[in-house]
Motif scaffolding. Structure first.
Motif, short mmCIF file in Angstrom:
data_model
loop_
_atom_site.label_atom_id
_atom_site.label_comp_id
_atom_site.label_asym_id
_atom_site.label_seq_id
_atom_site.Cartn_x
_atom_site.Cartn_y
_atom_site.Cartn_z
N SER A 62 -34.98 -145.57 39.65
CA SER A 62 -33.59 -145.73 40.01
C SER A 62 -32.99 -146.65 38.73
N ILE A 63 -31.90 -146.73 38.35
CA ILE A 63 -31.10 -146.99 37.43
C ILE A 63 -30.21 -147.75 38.20
N SER A 64 -29.58 -148.97 37.69
CA SER A 64 -28.21 -149.59 38.15
C SER A 64 -27.75 -150.61 37.39
N PHE A 65 -26.16 -150.43 36.90
CA PHE A 65 -25.88 -151.19 35.78
C PHE A 65 -24.18 -151.30 36.79
N HIS A 66 -23.04 -152.45 35.96
CA HIS A 66 -22.20 -153.24 36.21
C HIS A 66 -21.10 -152.96 34.79
N LEU A 67 -20.63 -151.57 35.15
CA LEU A 67 -20.03 -151.72 34.04
C LEU A 67 -18.58 -152.07 33.61
N VAL A 68 -18.38 -153.12 33.05
CA VAL A 68 -16.46 -152.90 32.44
C VAL A 68 -16.26 -153.21 31.59
N ASN A 69 -15.94 -152.57 31.44
CA ASN A 69 -15.23 -151.64 29.69
C ASN A 69 -13.69 -152.20 29.82
N GLU A 70 -12.99 -153.18 28.76
CA GLU A 70 -11.91 -153.58 29.00
C GLU A 70 -10.84 -152.27 28.28
N ARG A 71 -11.68 -151.56 27.28
CA ARG A 71 -11.46 -150.61 26.31
C ARG A 71 -10.73 -149.48 27.30
N TYR A 72 -11.69 -148.80 28.21
CA TYR A 72 -11.59 -147.92 28.85
C TYR A 72 -11.03 -147.98 29.65
N LYS A 73 -11.10 -149.45 30.35
CA LYS A 73 -9.80 -149.89 31.21
C LYS A 73 -11.04 -149.42 32.80
N ILE A 74 -12.79 -149.74 32.72
CA ILE A 74 -13.58 -149.26 33.69
C ILE A 74 -14.38 -150.27 33.96
N ASN A 75 -14.46 -150.48 35.66
CA ASN A 75 -15.26 -151.90 36.22
C ASN A 75 -15.59 -150.78 37.28
N LYS A 76 -17.27 -150.00 36.78
CA LYS A 76 -17.52 -149.72 38.30
C LYS A 76 -19.21 -149.77 37.88
N VAL A 77 -20.04 -149.71 39.09
CA VAL A 77 -21.53 -150.30 39.06
C VAL A 77 -22.06 -148.42 40.04
N PHE A 78 -22.93 -148.73 38.58
CA PHE A 78 -23.71 -146.90 38.31
C PHE A 78 -24.81 -146.88 38.80
N ASN A 79 -24.53 -145.54 39.55
CA ASN A 79 -26.97 -145.66 40.08
C ASN A 79 -26.77 -144.16 39.33
N PHE A 80 -28.54 -144.28 39.17
CA PHE A 80 -28.60 -143.43 39.26
C PHE A 80 -30.64 -143.55 39.15
N CYS A 81 -30.76 -142.46 39.77
CA CYS A 81 -32.15 -141.77 39.95
C CYS A 81 -32.89 -140.72 39.08
N ARG A 82 -33.96 -141.16 38.07
CA ARG A 82 -34.55 -140.27 37.50
C ARG A 82 -35.59 -140.47 37.27
N ASN A 83 -36.39 -138.73 37.14
CA ASN A 83 -38.25 -138.50 37.03
C ASN A 83 -38.51 -138.90 35.54
N VAL A 84 -40.08 -140.01 36.64
CA VAL A 84 -40.54 -141.02 35.54
C VAL A 84 -41.59 -139.16 34.18
N THR A 85 -41.37 -138.29 34.24
CA THR A 85 -41.94 -136.83 33.49
C THR A 85 -40.91 -136.28 32.68
N GLU A 86 -39.33 -136.92 32.88
CA GLU A 86 -38.40 -136.29 32.04
C GLU A 86 -38.96 -137.54 31.06
N ASN A 87 -37.92 -136.64 29.54
CA ASN A 87 -37.26 -137.17 28.67
C ASN A 87 -36.51 -138.29 28.55
N ILE A 88 -36.53 -138.99 27.83
CA ILE A 88 -35.71 -140.39 27.61
C ILE A 88 -34.57 -139.78 27.21
N ASP A 89 -34.73 -138.61 25.92
CA ASP A 89 -33.28 -138.46 25.54
C ASP A 89 -32.00 -137.26 27.01
N ALA A 90 -32.40 -136.42 27.97
CA ALA A 90 -32.52 -135.88 29.16
C ALA A 90 -31.70 -136.84 29.56
#
Length: 633
Positions: A62-90
């Motif tokens: 699981s991956i979680s980070f809080h993206l606060v970007n003034e340029r794009y007017k965004i303030n949001k916590v993003f949560n992702f879940c990736r399989n460890v066998t997946e290529n990091i490019d994907a």
């Protein structure tokens, strides 16, 4: 007034549904959070943090980070879940696509809001970034700071290994760099009880930490009134306490409470999490009879030769929370007062207020032991153990003050399961097993007996074998209860003699305290077995069920016992039954009674027709006695 914005994760499965993703903390409350808030971490490392978590033997990260970007007017916590066998490019592409989707959604909302309403001047001063069909502006990549190059084309599992070993991999999102932290202390589940009463203890009804040490973690309590808009994010919070539990103040009535957890280990600090109570703090039921009893136990016993014992059947939720209990068994008790969230506030405050050294409880739900009794009593320097009654959801619990006693051993058995296997049972079992109905009934019972061997810290020569039990309740089962008593004493005697032999204990300094709900009145054979040490075959108990009648059996046990609280008129008081069935039996050749806490009056028990009631959390009353070693050498 200066406020700090401290990012935190939204807590799932919260009953209130009002957990904010930002909390406001007054400057005066900032110091306790200085080392743990995302605000400070961001400035300490001059970057944001991305939290990666992979549980052992799981293929998901699981991956979680809080993206606060003034340029794009965004303030949001993003949560992702990736399989460890997946290529990091994907993985990076999937994360990039989701972030781009969020940016487009926000851009479209902004444009719609401006159509026909925004003046030309406003548009010039608050521009909306253009999002072309190209995705080139949105980038998500992993970057090796040491090699100063992107990390590409490898399984996610390999990236995790690099993060663990090298610790210089960044996650770059848009214009921001995120330092990756793997398996940092975090809160997995957090909730507060539905009922919170002024004058009683409150603590999380559930708190599950991962990669964190509860003893190292920090906890804080806040109170605030819900505004008329019913928007929890607008509550002005006032800090009222620190610590895992909080004795709710009368000043909190009408307020919501917020619990803040900062998960930590001795080396690392995780992300702050919070939960807001679903209901306001309610006024308590007024003075409870047990609070009058607390006047006799206002402090711990200071004499090193004395110790206070409590035995209490606290009424398992599995028996109180049913249609039959609410309408028939305890129909006289208001439904709210039968709810476990209400009752546990009462019995925990009652138990804590006796300032005991040894606590024996019956009808303890396993979840109540794990989530309520053990966490709260550990704050009072107790430790304890639990013994389930067979396959039932409740059982026996023994707690002891770790400042007074050291536990050397703790064991327990379900009597019915051991009749054919324990060597010490075979003599008595062979006398009754030929009666098939009797044998089948006693084998099917889930009654248990447990014990804890304690050594006194101030007097290491002195040892206590503390036993606890709860016998079968049925009206036609005096013979079953007496047999259970016989088997229990065979088990206790065997343990006593084993410890005496193995630890070379002196009997003048080795005593037994046997507590429990014996479901036997003083006229029954169990009381005679304990206090007179012998029950003959003429005892009426043997004939309580004609088809299962026990014939030609006598019981004996070698220890001189007395009942510490004597034989009070009532220890159990319901509409259908009132009698003395609970006891603290003590070995009277090495121990004596110092004092006994008076029991509630019958008038108090009758205030709501019977118990349980809004001021009595159980259908039993607690027995409390102070015992003293007779040999003080």
């Amino acid at each position: 007034m200066l406020f700090l914005l401290v990012p935190c994760f939204r807590i799932k499965n919260c009953s209130s549904g009002t957990i904010s993703s930002l909390i406001l903390l007054r400057k005066t409350h900032y110091e306790p959070l200085r080392s743990v808030s995302s605000f400070v971490l961001r400035h300490r490392y001059n970057m944001n943090i991305a939290y990666f978590r992979q549980l052992p033997n799981e293929e998901q990260c699981s991956i979680s980070f809080h993206l606060v970007n003034e340029r794009y007017k965004i303030n949001k916590v993003f949560n992702f879940c990736r399989n460890v066998t997946e290529n990091i490019d994907a993985s990076a592409e999937r994360m990039r696509a989701n972030i781009e989707k969020e940016l487009k959604k926000r851009t479209n909302k902004k444009r719609k809001a401006n159509v026909g309403t925004a003046s030309e001047e406003l548009v010039k001063t608050d521009p909306v970034p253009e999002m072309s069909s190209s995705v080139s502006e949105v980038s998500v990549r992993f970057f090796d700071m040491e090699k100063e190059q992107d990390v590409k084309d490898m399984p996610f599992s390999e990236l995790i290994e690099k993060i663990q070993v090298e610790r210089h991999i960044l996650l770059k999102v848009l214009d921001d760099d995120f330092r990756i932290t793997l398996n940092s202390p975090s809160v997995q589940t957090i909730s507060l009880p539905q009922s919170i009463l002024a004058g009683f203890y409150v603590y999380p009804s559930k708190l599950e930490l991962i990669f964190a040490d509860k003893d190292q973690s920090d906890f804080q309590w806040f109170r605030g009134r819900m505004p008329k808009s019913n928007n929890a994010q607008l509550i002005e919070w006032e800090m009222v306490a620190t610590g895992y539990s909080y004795l709710v103040s009368p000043a909190d009535v009408g307020h919501h409470l917020k619990f803040v957890c900062i998960p930590k280990t001795s080396q690392e600090v995780g992300t702050l999490s919070e939960v807001i109570s679903a209901t306001e703090v309610q006024a308590g039921p007024g003075q409870c009879p047990f609070e009058v009893r607390h006047l006799f136990t206002q402090s711990k016993l200071a004499n090193q030769y004395q110790f206070r014992v409590v035995t209490y059947n606290i009424l398992a939720d599995t028996y109180a929370d049913s249609d039959y209990s609410r309408t028939e068994l305890f129909g006289y008790c208001p439904n709210y007062a039968l709810h476990i969230d209400y009752r546990k506030q009462l019995f925990i405050k009652e138990i804590v207020g006796y300032n005991a050294d040894i606590i024996c409880l019956q009808e303890v739900d396993r979840k109540i032991f794990d989530l309520d009794l053990l966490p709260v009593l550990r704050l009072k320097n107790f430790d304890g153990n639990f013994k389930a009654k067979g396959n039932t959801a409740e059982g026996l619990a023994i707690f002891y003050d770790v400042n007074r006693f050291e536990a050397l051993d703790s064991q327990g058995i379900t009597i019915g399961e051991c009749l054919e296997t324990l060597e010490q049972f075979q003599g008595l079992w062979n006398q009754i097993k030929t009666n098939e109905k009797l044998a089948a009934r006693i084998k099917a019972r889930s009654q248990a007996v447990s014990f804890t061997l304690l050594r006194c810290r101030q007097n290491p020569l002195k040892h206590l074998l503390v036993a606890n039990t709860h016998f079968y309740f049925h009206p036609d089962a005096d013979h079953i209860r007496l047999l259970q008593g016989g088997f229990a004493m065979l088990y206790i005697r065997d343990m006593y003699e084993r410890f005496e032999r193995e630890l070379q204990l002196d009997r003048a300094h080795f005593g037994i305290v046997f507590c429990g709900d014996f479901n036997s009145t003083p006229e029954c054979g169990m009381y005679r077995l304990m206090t007179e040490r012998f029950v003959g075959d003429e005892m009426a108990d043997w004939q309580s069920n004609e088809e299962e009648a026990v014939r030609g059996v006598t019981l004996s046990q070698p220890f001189p016992f007395q009942s510490a609280c004597g034989c009070p008129k009532f220890t159990n008081y319901t509409i259908g039954f009132q009698a003395c069935i609970d006891y603290i039996y003590y070995q009277c050749d090495v121990l004596r009674v110092n004092d006994v806490v008076p029991l509630p009056s019958e008038e108090e028990l009758l205030a709501y027709d019977a118990i349980p009631s809004p001021v009595f959390p159980s259908d039993h009353v607690a027995l409390v006695a102070s015992l003293e070693w007779t040999n003080k050498s």
